[in-house]
Design an enzyme around this catalytic site. Structure first.
Site, PDB file in Angstrom:
ATOM      1  N   HIS A  34       0.813  -1.217   0.000  1.00  0.00           N
ATOM      2  CA  HIS A  34       0.000   0.000   0.000  1.00  0.00           C
ATOM      3  C   HIS A  34       0.848   1.269   0.000  1.00  0.00           C
ATOM      4  O   HIS A  34       0.354   2.350  -0.318  1.00  0.00           O
ATOM      5  CB  HIS A  34      -0.980   0.000   1.189  1.00  0.00           C
ATOM      6  CG  HIS A  34      -0.368   0.299   2.518  1.00  0.00           C
ATOM      7  ND1 HIS A  34      -0.069  -0.689   3.441  1.00  0.00           N
ATOM      8  CD2 HIS A  34      -0.011   1.470   3.113  1.00  0.00           C
ATOM      9  CE1 HIS A  34       0.434  -0.126   4.530  1.00  0.00           C
ATOM     10  NE2 HIS A  34       0.477   1.177   4.358  1.00  0.00           N
ATOM     11  N   ASP A  79       0.110  -7.739   1.599  1.00  0.00           N
ATOM     12  CA  ASP A  79       0.486  -6.321   1.586  1.00  0.00           C
ATOM     13  C   ASP A  79       1.995  -6.136   1.631  1.00  0.00           C
ATOM     14  O   ASP A  79       2.531  -5.392   2.453  1.00  0.00           O
ATOM     15  CB  ASP A  79      -0.180  -5.569   2.749  1.00  0.00           C
ATOM     16  CG  ASP A  79      -0.088  -4.051   2.575  1.00  0.00           C
ATOM     17  OD1 ASP A  79       0.202  -3.598   1.444  1.00  0.00           O
ATOM     18  OD2 ASP A  79      -0.295  -3.325   3.564  1.00  0.00           O
ATOM     19  N   SER A  84       4.749   2.512   7.881  1.00  0.00           N
ATOM     20  CA  SER A  84       4.331   1.366   7.068  1.00  0.00           C
ATOM     21  C   SER A  84       5.475   0.890   6.188  1.00  0.00           C
ATOM     22  O   SER A  84       6.102   1.680   5.477  1.00  0.00           O
ATOM     23  CB  SER A  84       3.138   1.742   6.190  1.00  0.00           C
ATOM     24  OG  SER A  84       1.982   1.899   6.958  1.00  0.00           O
TER      25      SER A  84
END
Length: 504
Positions: A130, A160, A236
């Site tokens: 992402h 992911d 992230s």
């Protein structure tokens, strides 16, 4: 502390007291040792500076840019004549209209930031999918201020993860870190999260593993590590390290009403990431195992109806025609309790262990069928090819029942399947069983979501074709002292589920 030796013990009436005091002192010291160790453990590591110095240069910032199409002009609001803002809005929207007539607003670029880490000095970088999704350009920014353009090697949306490649200067090798064993982590072990939250530069936080195997409904293979090490926006894709400096997780998600850390962060375990990263590296795509089953959770009432003792395993609700499971002899109603030597504790654990199994590998599958344990041999297929297998499935014609019969059992109106019922409920021709034409309001069946148009295929793993078949099965179960019956129920499209219904 001095301990008295036999030659130093005082004689006389005080010798007994002295021995007791020495014994008490020794006992106090023995008890103090584990208490001191516990206190040292709870306060955490004295410092992580040495470990941080080893790994910090391998942690990178990921910056991306994306071209966004121009938005259409906002229509002019209708203002009452004489409004004090009428002149202002007329002038403003007149300029906007002129821009549209001259070609409108130009497409604009938006940027975003994330984190990642180098796993190979040749230039391989791991991050979250992402972070780089829909990006036109990807750049990797290093701790020393240098910047390299990256190309996408491959991505995996289900876990992911994404793998990037940069081309470093031969005279300036990259610092890389290695994956560790996330299965060795225990709840309470100290970990260190490194990333680039808010684009401020490399940032380090320390915490513990709060929980393992968390399911946050992010994908089919959720088994996240939960940590209270602060993870914020921009973290992230960054690594979660153990105290040895090994990557044991990839920081992926947080639960927060404000967007900042509240001590509930999640990381993809390294043992989940390692095979994915290796496949992306070797093939540019994932190649997960697949066996072609539809499964559901084994609840307590289903476990009771199947004499499992306790809820465990994954209940097979249906199979893909010509899929690996069907070829191996697995049947709807089987409960898979072990796969390739690994225990299947619940429904969620089966897709994870299957996906991590190499394609074309032959494995043993242990199932519980009609109360007995069986071991079947199965050759694992490839998930990405499953759609082709399902599209190639052939529909078989089934004869229609000649004499319809209707009865009421368990709060259900039951009937043999007729041509009219097939048409009314748009039932596929190959589905055979007993049609549910009505459900009593407030009944257990209604509470469990049973609706008219569904078809009962089996009762406790015995096929049924008439309401009388169901009645006989229920009577037999009552004689055996069973409190519930396990129904295999199909919708008009052939999707199967199991429901445990009280017999009385």
């Amino acid at each position: 502390m001095m301990f008295l030796t036999p030659t130093q013990r005082p004689r006389g009436p005080f010798s007994s007291l002295s021995r007791r005091l020495a014994t008490l002192a020794l006992g106090a010291m023995v008890l103090a040792a584990p208490l001191a160790a516990h206190a040292a453990a709870t306060k955490g590591p004295d410092t992580v500076a040495d470990t941080a110095a080893q790994v910090m240069d391998a942690v990178v910032n990921i910056s991306t840019s994306q071209t966004v199409a121009a938005q259409r002009s906002v229509p002019t609001p209708q203002l009452p004549p004489g409004s004090p803002f009428e002149e202002f809005f007329d002038e403003f929207f007149k300029r906007r209209q002129q821009q549209d007539e001259n070609g409108g607003e130009r497409p604009r670029k938006v940027s975003s930031l994330g984190s990642g880490f180098v796993i190979d000095a040749s230039g391989l970088v791991v991050t979250n999918n992402h972070v780089i999704a829909d990006a036109d350009e990807i750049y990797v920014n290093f701790n020393d201020g240098s910047k390299l353009k990256a190309e996408l090697v491959g991505r995996d949306t289900k876990v992911d993860l994404a793998l990037l490649r940069v081309k470093p200067d031969a005279s300036k090798p990259l610092k890389a870190v290695k994956f560790g064993n996330s299965d060795a982590l225990r709840v309470g072990d100290w970990v260190m999260a490194v990333g680039n939250p808010f684009g401020l530069g490399g940032t380090l936080t320390v915490g513990v593993i709060s929980a393992r195997n968390r399911d946050i409904n992010a994908g089919p293979y959720d088994n996240f590590l939960q940590t209270d090490a602060a993870i914020n926006r921009g973290n992230s894709g960054g690594p979660l390290f153990n105290m040895d400096g090994d990557v044991i997780g990839i920081n992926t998600a947080i639960i927060s009403p404000s967007g900042g850390s509240i001590g509930i962060g999640f990381a993809v375990p390294s043992n989940t990431a390692i095979p994915v990263v290796q496949q992306l590296r070797d093939f540019g795509e994932t190649r997960r195992g697949w066996i072609g089953v539809r499964i559901q959770q084994v609840t307590d009432d289903i476990a009771e109806s199947l004499s499992l003792g306790k809820a465990r395993g994954a209940l097979v609700g249906g199979l893909t025609d010509d899929g690996p499971a069907a070829k191996a002899g697995i049947k709807a109603g089987d409960v898979i309790v072990a796969f390739d030597g690994k225990e299947v504790k619940d429904m969620r654990s089966l897709p994870i262990v299957v996906a991590d199994t190499a394609v074309d590998k032959e494995v043993d599958v242990v199932v519980i069928r009609k109360g007995k344990q069986e071991t079947l041999r199965l050759k694992v297929g490839r998930l990405e090819e499953s759609e082709k297998v399902e599209q190639a499935a052939l529909e078989k014609k089934a004869p229609e029942a000649a004499k319809p019969a209707t009865t009421k059992l368990m709060g259900l109106d039951l009937s043999e399947i007729t041509a009219d019922l097939r048409t009314k409920f748009k039932l596929k021709d190959e589905i055979k069983g007993v049609m549910i034409t009505g459900v009593d309001s407030g009944s257990a069946a209604a509470d469990k979501g049973i609706k008219p148009g569904l078809v009962i295929l089996e009762v406790n793993q015995e096929a049924v074709s008439t309401p009388q078949d169901i009645q006989k099965r229920l009577e037999a179960l009552k004689k055996d002292g069973r409190k519930s019956a396990l129904l295999m129920v199909s919708d008009p499209n052939g999707q199967v589920q199991f429901t445990a219904m009280p017999i009385d």
